[in-house]
Scaffold this motif. Structure first.
Motif, mmCIF file in Angstrom:
data_model
loop_
_atom_site.group_PDB
_atom_site.id
_atom_site.type_symbol
_atom_site.label_atom_id
_atom_site.label_comp_id
_atom_site.label_asym_id
_atom_site.label_seq_id
_atom_site.Cartn_x
_atom_site.Cartn_y
_atom_site.Cartn_z
ATOM 1 N N ASN A 148 13.239 -7.901 0.469
ATOM 2 C CA ASN A 148 13.685 -8.440 1.747
ATOM 3 C C ASN A 148 12.581 -9.175 2.515
ATOM 4 O O ASN A 148 12.866 -10.076 3.300
ATOM 5 C CB ASN A 148 14.238 -7.313 2.622
ATOM 6 N N CYS A 149 11.334 -8.767 2.318
ATOM 7 C CA CYS A 149 10.256 -9.403 3.087
ATOM 8 C C CYS A 149 9.325 -10.231 2.206
ATOM 9 O O CYS A 149 8.279 -10.681 2.687
ATOM 10 C CB CYS A 149 9.462 -8.347 3.860
ATOM 11 N N TYR A 150 9.679 -10.438 0.949
ATOM 12 C CA TYR A 150 8.789 -11.145 0.030
ATOM 13 C C TYR A 150 8.691 -12.632 0.354
ATOM 14 O O TYR A 150 7.617 -13.224 0.272
ATOM 15 C CB TYR A 150 9.286 -10.956 -1.403
ATOM 16 N N SER A 151 9.789 -13.248 0.754
ATOM 17 C CA SER A 151 9.851 -14.706 0.850
ATOM 18 C C SER A 151 8.945 -15.278 1.937
ATOM 19 O O SER A 151 8.393 -16.367 1.769
ATOM 20 C CB SER A 151 11.293 -15.151 1.105
ATOM 21 N N TYR A 152 8.758 -14.576 3.047
ATOM 22 C CA TYR A 152 7.982 -15.154 4.157
ATOM 23 C C TYR A 152 6.577 -14.529 4.261
ATOM 24 O O TYR A 152 5.976 -14.515 5.344
ATOM 25 C CB TYR A 152 8.721 -14.964 5.494
ATOM 26 N N GLN A 153 6.049 -14.041 3.150
ATOM 27 C CA GLN A 153 4.686 -13.519 3.144
ATOM 28 C C GLN A 153 3.717 -14.580 2.632
ATOM 29 O O GLN A 153 4.114 -15.554 1.984
ATOM 30 C CB GLN A 153 4.601 -12.276 2.255
ATOM 31 N N GLU A 154 2.437 -14.389 2.931
ATOM 32 C CA GLU A 154 1.417 -15.288 2.421
ATOM 33 C C GLU A 154 1.210 -15.035 0.924
ATOM 34 O O GLU A 154 1.627 -14.006 0.374
ATOM 35 C CB GLU A 154 0.104 -15.067 3.179
ATOM 36 N N GLU A 155 0.566 -15.981 0.277
ATOM 37 C CA GLU A 155 0.416 -15.886 -1.176
ATOM 38 C C GLU A 155 -0.396 -14.651 -1.581
ATOM 39 O O GLU A 155 -0.096 -14.012 -2.587
ATOM 40 C CB GLU A 155 -0.268 -17.158 -1.702
ATOM 41 N N GLU A 156 -1.391 -14.351 -0.811
ATOM 42 C CA GLU A 156 -2.195 -13.175 -1.140
ATOM 43 C C GLU A 156 -1.367 -11.896 -1.040
ATOM 44 O O GLU A 156 -1.459 -10.999 -1.891
ATOM 45 C CB GLU A 156 -3.402 -13.099 -0.192
ATOM 46 N N VAL A 157 -0.523 -11.826 -0.007
ATOM 47 C CA VAL A 157 0.324 -10.640 0.168
ATOM 48 C C VAL A 157 1.392 -10.602 -0.910
ATOM 49 O O VAL A 157 1.736 -9.532 -1.424
ATOM 50 C CB VAL A 157 0.947 -10.640 1.574
ATOM 51 N N LYS A 158 1.928 -11.783 -1.302
ATOM 52 C CA LYS A 158 2.914 -11.810 -2.376
ATOM 53 C C LYS A 158 2.317 -11.274 -3.682
ATOM 54 O O LYS A 158 2.989 -10.549 -4.429
ATOM 55 C CB LYS A 158 3.413 -13.245 -2.572
ATOM 56 N N ALA A 159 1.079 -11.605 -3.934
ATOM 57 C CA ALA A 159 0.421 -11.089 -5.148
ATOM 58 C C ALA A 159 0.289 -9.569 -5.080
ATOM 59 O O ALA A 159 0.485 -8.864 -6.088
ATOM 60 C CB ALA A 159 -0.940 -11.744 -5.317
ATOM 61 N N MET A 160 -0.005 -9.049 -3.909
ATOM 62 C CA MET A 160 -0.098 -7.596 -3.759
ATOM 63 C C MET A 160 1.257 -6.937 -4.011
ATOM 64 O O MET A 160 1.338 -5.878 -4.666
ATOM 65 C CB MET A 160 -0.598 -7.249 -2.348
ATOM 66 N N ILE A 161 2.327 -7.558 -3.518
ATOM 67 C CA ILE A 161 3.661 -6.990 -3.720
ATOM 68 C C ILE A 161 4.038 -7.034 -5.200
ATOM 69 O O ILE A 161 4.600 -6.072 -5.753
ATOM 70 C CB ILE A 161 4.689 -7.744 -2.854
ATOM 71 N N ARG A 162 3.737 -8.146 -5.866
ATOM 72 C CA ARG A 162 4.051 -8.240 -7.298
ATOM 73 C C ARG A 162 3.278 -7.200 -8.107
ATOM 74 O O ARG A 162 3.811 -6.577 -9.026
ATOM 75 C CB ARG A 162 3.748 -9.657 -7.805
ATOM 76 N N ASN A 163 2.004 -7.010 -7.762
ATOM 77 C CA ASN A 163 1.212 -6.008 -8.470
ATOM 78 C C ASN A 163 1.752 -4.601 -8.245
ATOM 79 O O ASN A 163 1.795 -3.775 -9.171
ATOM 80 C CB ASN A 163 -0.247 -6.087 -8.019
ATOM 81 N N ASP A 190 3.278 -2.182 -11.067
ATOM 82 C CA ASP A 190 2.736 -0.838 -11.223
ATOM 83 C C ASP A 190 3.847 0.206 -11.186
ATOM 84 O O ASP A 190 3.790 1.221 -11.889
ATOM 85 C CB ASP A 190 1.720 -0.569 -10.117
ATOM 86 N N ILE A 191 4.869 -0.038 -10.360
ATOM 87 C CA ILE A 191 6.024 0.866 -10.329
ATOM 88 C C ILE A 191 6.714 0.897 -11.684
ATOM 89 O O ILE A 191 7.090 1.958 -12.205
ATOM 90 C CB ILE A 191 7.005 0.442 -9.211
ATOM 91 N N LEU A 192 6.864 -0.281 -12.286
ATOM 92 C CA LEU A 192 7.512 -0.365 -13.606
ATOM 93 C C LEU A 192 6.682 0.366 -14.665
ATOM 94 O O LEU A 192 7.222 1.093 -15.504
ATOM 95 C CB LEU A 192 7.712 -1.830 -13.983
ATOM 96 N N LYS A 193 5.376 0.187 -14.636
ATOM 97 C CA LYS A 193 4.517 0.885 -15.591
ATOM 98 C C LYS A 193 4.583 2.390 -15.400
ATOM 99 O O LYS A 193 4.604 3.164 -16.366
ATOM 100 C CB LYS A 193 3.072 0.398 -15.431
ATOM 101 N N GLU A 222 0.813 -1.210 0.000
ATOM 102 C CA GLU A 222 0.000 0.000 0.000
ATOM 103 C C GLU A 222 0.849 1.264 0.000
ATOM 104 O O GLU A 222 0.366 2.341 -0.377
ATOM 105 C CB GLU A 222 -0.916 0.002 1.228
ATOM 106 N N ALA A 223 2.097 1.143 0.437
ATOM 107 C CA ALA A 223 2.968 2.322 0.506
ATOM 108 C C ALA A 223 3.211 2.919 -0.871
ATOM 109 O O ALA A 223 3.414 4.131 -0.996
ATOM 110 C CB ALA A 223 4.290 1.967 1.179
ATOM 111 N N TRP A 224 3.209 2.072 -1.925
ATOM 112 C CA TRP A 224 3.429 2.603 -3.264
ATOM 113 C C TRP A 224 2.284 3.544 -3.677
ATOM 114 O O TRP A 224 2.533 4.623 -4.227
ATOM 115 C CB TRP A 224 3.579 1.476 -4.269
ATOM 116 N N SER A 225 1.051 3.151 -3.407
ATOM 117 C CA SER A 225 -0.071 4.029 -3.741
ATOM 118 C C SER A 225 -0.012 5.320 -2.934
ATOM 119 O O SER A 225 -0.387 6.400 -3.419
ATOM 120 C CB SER A 225 -1.397 3.310 -3.494
#
Length: 571
Positions: free
Chosen positions: A519-534, A538-541, A493-496
Motif C-alpha cells: 500500500n505504501c510502496y509506490s510513493y516511497q523514495e528509491e532507497e526506501v523501496k530497496a529496503m522494502i524489497r529486501n 527476506d520474508i520469503l527466505k 525495519e518492522a520485519w526485523s
C-alpha cells in the motif's frame, strides 16, 4: 612460638579497636548548643547508606532506552523478546535457588570454615564474620528434635509456618505454652490460613508470575489449628478475638467472622479499627441485594462510631472494594461518592486503592462513558508525593491507562497518567512484569490510535524493545499506524523486529506487514523501496527455511506456507 603469634594478633586487634573508638568520638558532632570558642556547628543530619548514591544518580538522570540493570550491558547479550527476558531473569534466579537448596539440604557443610583463625570459636552457623542470618542454613526439625519455646519463637518470627506447627506439636500442644506465645502462633496461622507463604526471596519469580484475580470465595480452613488454639485459650483476650476475626474475614468466612464479632461485643470486648475494616471488606457475603448490602455496610460504620473508633484510609478502601464488587448502577455510584465525601470531611484523602475501586465501579467495559479519571488525576497531581500503603495500590495505574485506552479513548489524559507515573519514585507503583506489560500495551495502543504520528514514533523509540516488547495485537496496531503515516523505512525495519520479538511465525501478522508494504510502496523514495524489497525477499527466505525445517521434522499439522502469503499479497 605459636602462642606469641596469637598474642600479637590480640594486641593488634585491641589497638585497632582503640583507634576505631577514638575516630568515632572525633567525628561526633553536638546536636545543639555552642562551643566554648563561640563556634556553633550545625546539628547532625542522619543519613541512610544510600543517600550519596541517590544524590549522584539525580545528577545523571535516567536513560529510558537503556536495558534493565539485571541484564548484561552488552548489545549482543541484552534480551529483546518477552520470552528471552523471562528466561534470562529466571535462569539467573534458578542459580540462586540451587545455592539455597545446597545450603538447606547440606547444612553440615556450612557449620565451620577451615580457614578461620585458630583463636576463633567454631560454633555451628555462627562462624561468619559478620554473621548474616539470611545466608545461614535453617535449622531442621523432625520427630527426634529437642526443641524449646525459643525454637517456636524463632520459627514464628521468621514466618516458617510448617516448622512452627512441627515445633508446636513437639512441645506438647497448647497446654505447654505461655499466653503470649499462643497469641503469636495464632496470628501467624490466621494471617496465612495455615499455608506455607510464598518466599519473598525470589524476586524474579514473583515479578514474572502471571497475576491472577483474587478468589472471592470462602477458603478459610474450618476446624483447623487456628480455631483449636483460639478455643483452648482461656481467658480469650481482645487480641485473640481481633486475630481470629481478621483471619476469617480475610479468607471470606464472613458469617463466622461476624458471629465472633457479635460475641466479642456482647462480652464487652473492644475491637480495633482494622477488625472493622476486614468486616467491611466481606460484608457483601452476608446479604443479598444492593439495598440490604448498603444497609449492612452503613450499620458497621455506625457501630464504629458508637464504639469511638476512628476510621482511616483503609476503612475507605474496604468500603469501596465491597461496593465495586456488587456490580454497577446509579445507587452504588452515589453511595461510593457519598463515602468519599464523608471521609474527606474527616480529613482522610483517598488512596490509590480507593481510586482504583472507583474506576472499577464507574468505568465498566459495557457501561456508559463516565469521565471520573480526569478529577482523580487532577487530585493526584496536586499531591507532593504518592506513597503506597496497600498491595492493591499497584492496580491503579494499569487500570487508569486501560480506562484512557478503551473507555475514554483520550490520549491527552493517557499522557497525564504516564507523566504522573514517571514523576519522582512513582514508577514503583507500576506493579509486576505482567501489570507493566499491560500498562504499556494500553499506552502504545491509545497513542497509535489517537496521538499525532510524530509523538507515536517518539514513544515507540523510547519504549521498544528494552522497556516494552509489543504483543502481536499491539504489533498489528503499530504496523497499521506506520502504514497510514507512510513510513516505509520503519515498515521495512518492522520485519526485523518481528524476528527479534519472536513474532515471525505468526502468519496473519506477516500478512499485515506485506499488505502495508504494497500500500505504501509506490510513493516511497528509491532507497526506501530497496529496503522494502529486501525485507519482502527476506520474508520469503524465512518462509522457505521454515518449510524445510517442517519437512525434516515429523509435524502432523504443518503451518501455512509463506509463499502463499507472498503471492496472495502481491497479486
Amino acid at each position: 612460638m605459636y602462642s606469641n603469634i596469637v598474642a600479637s594478633r590480640q594486641w593488634a586487634r585491641l589497638a585497632c579497636f582503640c583507634r576505631y573508638v577514638s575516630t568515632i568520638e572525633g567525628q561526633t558532632l553536638p546536636q545543639a548548643g555552642k562551643s566554648s570558642d563561640g563556634i556553633s556547628p550545625p546539628p547532625r543530619i542522619s543519613r541512610s547508606p544510600t543517600d550519596i548514591l541517590q544524590a549522584l544518580a539525580a545528577t545523571v538522570g535516567t536513560d529510558p532506552t537503556a536495558a534493565h540493570y539485571k541484564y548484561h550491558d552488552d548489545p549482543y547479550l541484552i534480551p529483546q523478546s518477552n520470552y528471552r527476558k523471562r528466561a534470562y531473569a529466571l535462569s539467573a534466579e534458578a542459580g540462586r535457588k540451587a545455592a539455597a537448596w545446597i545450603r538447606d539440604e547440606h547444612a553440615e557443610l556450612f557449620t565451620m570454615r577451615e580457614w578461620d583463625p585458630p583463636m576463633k570459636m567454631k560454633t555451628p552457623y555462627f562462624n561468619a564474620d559478620p554473621q548474616i542470618e539470611a545466608f545461614a542454613p535453617k535449622p531442621i526439625y523432625n520427630d527426634e528434635s529437642k526443641v524449646t519455646e525459643e525454637d517456636l519463637r524463632y520459627t514464628i518470627e521468621n514466618a516458617l509456618l510448617e516448622d512452627s506447627i512441627k515445633v508446636f506439636e513437639l512441645l506438647g500442644g497448647v497446654n505447654n505454652l505461655d499466653d503470649q506465645l499462643k497469641l503469636s502462633l495464632l496470628q501467624l496461622l490466621c494471617f496465612y490460613n495455615e499455608k506455607e507463604p510464598v518466599s519473598m526471596e525470589w524476586v524474579e519469580e514473583r515479578w514474572f508470575s502471571a497475576a491472577t484475580r483474587d478468589r472471592h470465595a470462602a477458603t478459610w480452613r474450618v476446624g483447623g489449628l487456628a480455631e483449636k488454639i483460639f478455643t483452648a485459650m482461656d481467658p480469650k483476650t481482645p487480641e485473640a478475638y481481633c486475630c481470629i476475626i481478621q483471619g476469617m474475614a480475610k479468607y471470606f468466612q464472613a458469617e463466622r467472622a461476624h458471629v465472633f464479632a457479635q460475641e466479642a461485643r456482647e462480652k464487652g470486648i473492644q475491637l480495633s479499627t482494622t477488625v472493622y475494616n476486614s468486616l467491611l471488606g466481606c460484608v457483601g457475603f452476608l446479604k443479598e441485594g444492593v439495598n440490604l448490602r448498603i444497609e449492612a455496610l452503613k450499620g458497621l460504620l455506625h457501630e464504629m462510631n458508637e464504639q469511638g473508633l476512628s476510621p482511616n484510609s483503609e476503612t475507605m478502601s474496604a468500603c469501596l472494594r465491597s461496593i465495586s464488587s456488587w456490580g454497577g448502577g446509579k445507587m452504588l455510584q452515589t453511595t461510593a461518592l457519598q463515602i468519599v465525601s464523608e471521609f474527606r470531611l474527616l480529613g482522610i484523602e483517598p488512596t490509590l486503592s480507593a481510586y482504583y475501586y472507583l474506576l472499577c465501579l464507574f468505568c465498566k467495559e459495557q457501561g456508559p462513558r463516565i469521565d471520573i479519571l480526569t478529577n482523580i488525576i487532577a487530585d493526584l497531581e496536586k499531591r507532593e508525593s504518592i506513597k503506597a500503603t496497600q498491595a492493591t495500590d499497584t492496580n491503579f495505574f494499569i487500570t487508569a491507562m486501560g480506562v484512557c485506552s478503551d473507555h475514554l479513548q483520550d490520549v491527552n489524559l493517557a499522557e497525564r497518567v504516564h507523566a504522573l507515573l514517571m514523576k519522582d519514585d512513582n514508577y514503583q507503583l507500576v506493579g509486576d512484569a505482567y501489570k507493566e506489560s499491560i500498562y504499556y500495551r494500553h499506552l502504545v495502543t491509545v497513542s497509535c490510535k489517537y496521538a499525532p504520528f510524530e509523538k507515536t514514533t517518539e514513544l515507540l523509540d523510547t519504549l521498544v524493545p528494552n522497556i516494552y516488547v509489543p504483543e502481536p495485537t499491539v504489533m498489528e496496531e503499530i504496523i497499521r499506524t506506520l502504514e497510514v503515516g507512510g513510513a516505509g523505512a520503519r515498515l521495512a525495519e518492522a520485519w526485523s523486529q518481528l524476528v527479534v520479538f519472536g513474532h515471525a511465525k505468526r502468519i496473519k501478522l506477516v500478512e499485515k506487514l506485506l499488505s502495508a508494504f504494497c500500500n505504501c510502496y509506490s510513493y516511497q523514495e528509491e532507497e526506501v523501496k530497496a529496503m522494502i524489497r529486501n525485507a519482502a525477499a527476506d520474508i520469503l527466505k524465512y518462509g522457505q527455511l521454515m518449510e524445510e525445517r517442517e519437512e525434516n521434522s515429523d509435524r502432523r499439522s504443518p503451518s501455512q506456507k509463506y509463499e502463499i502469503i507472498y503471492v496472495k499479497t502481491y497479486s
